[in-house]
Design an enzyme around this catalytic site. Sequence first.
Site, short mmCIF file in Angstrom:
data_model
loop_
_atom_site.label_atom_id
_atom_site.label_comp_id
_atom_site.label_asym_id
_atom_site.label_seq_id
_atom_site.Cartn_x
_atom_site.Cartn_y
_atom_site.Cartn_z
N LYS B 42 -7.67 9.38 -75.25
CA LYS B 42 -7.67 8.43 -74.14
C LYS B 42 -7.37 7.00 -74.58
O LYS B 42 -7.10 6.15 -73.73
CB LYS B 42 -8.99 8.49 -73.40
CG LYS B 42 -9.22 9.82 -72.70
CD LYS B 42 -8.17 10.10 -71.63
CE LYS B 42 -8.55 11.33 -70.81
NZ LYS B 42 -7.59 11.57 -69.72
N SER B 256 -13.41 20.83 -76.15
CA SER B 256 -12.15 21.10 -75.44
C SER B 256 -11.02 21.43 -76.42
O SER B 256 -10.04 22.07 -76.04
CB SER B 256 -11.76 19.95 -74.53
OG SER B 256 -11.78 18.74 -75.22
#
Lengths: 91, 314
Positions: B42, B256
């Site tokens: 991110k 993830s």
Amino acid sequence: MAIEVRVPTVLRKHTGGERKVTGSGATLRELVDDLETRNAGLRGALVGDDGSLHRFINVYVNDEDVRYLGGINTPLDDGDSVSILPAVAGG
Amino acid sequence: MLAGDISQAVGDTPLVGLPSLSPPGYALYLKLEGHNPTGSVKDRVAKYLIESAERDGRLTPGSRVLEPTSGNTGIALAAICAPKGYKLTCVMPRNTSEERRALLALYGADIVFSPASEGSNGAVRVATELAADDPDVYMPFQYGNPANPQAHYETTGPEILRDLPTVNALVAGLGTGGTLTGAGRRLKEHDPAIKVFAAEPEYGDLVYGLRNLDEGFVPPVFDERVLDGRIKIDSRKALGATRDLVAAEGVFAGVSTGAALAVALRVCTPRRLPEGSNVVVVSPDGGWKYLSTGAYAAGDLEEIAARLQDTLWA
């Protein structure tokens, strides 16, 4: 020929509160039609009048999104597992 | 690598081979986005969101930024905003890890919690309401801002093509759809034969506690047409693959990453990818921010996965 279908909380009003239901069909369309006979309203929650899946609903056959298989015409085999999940994001 | 400031240290992450976990006939490579300054993919997105808003004049000194996030985007925005003097409010679901809250607090960001039962969709709803009531805040809105996929189109994708020109497939997690849309589009422009697969997190019932289907949400930035397949992975499978990564390859990654790896292993079959294929898996973050969840603790994997299933890990 039995196919197990996992139903999310938001749709359990159509299944008498059950989180798993079973049905049969050679395609996802046949399965949904079969499920509708015992779970009134489920079909309308999943597909529109034209037979396409609603945008905020994802249906998976053996964990794979049917939009990338055959959509509502995705073929099914005995023992396949079908899951329904609402569309949620992450990030 | 010399960087003038932290924002210039974003990207250029390692692409590492996974020789032990690659199935026979296939080569898996993991792009370690945990090597970014705040430890996640991110950072790329936050940098693009803020810099594009500055160029457009939507952000000015003293502005407050408001963003819905399950954590990583918030932390990345915090690191970009703090030195520039922008105030930051993150709207985050309550069922996120302690580390995310601690890091946001450290950077001086304000946190508004949204209900656990609404997952990330609830954070989007609450943030949208707050922004509508306050004309003085700027909401980058990663879910709908083209700068999100653009970051991956201009950086992640080209880095993969530079480091592994013979890439045949890309696997990444599906959160906003930014990584898959941006990097996937770039790779397919390079070679339309490249396949792109999404790993979608599957949680417990709590996270799908919508009251009706109208509360469902498909991020506007996500271009579903870029995908060749979308496979869901539950907490048990994601956790198992995350631990395999530690044991077999020495890579400590977030949950993830395990989900993306599990999808990569599933698609390595001749029916989907010819033998000899090179498969790039995006690892969005390292495991550090999940230690408090018990994801890596000793004990029965089934029990740990059951506890984890209602905590957002993507």
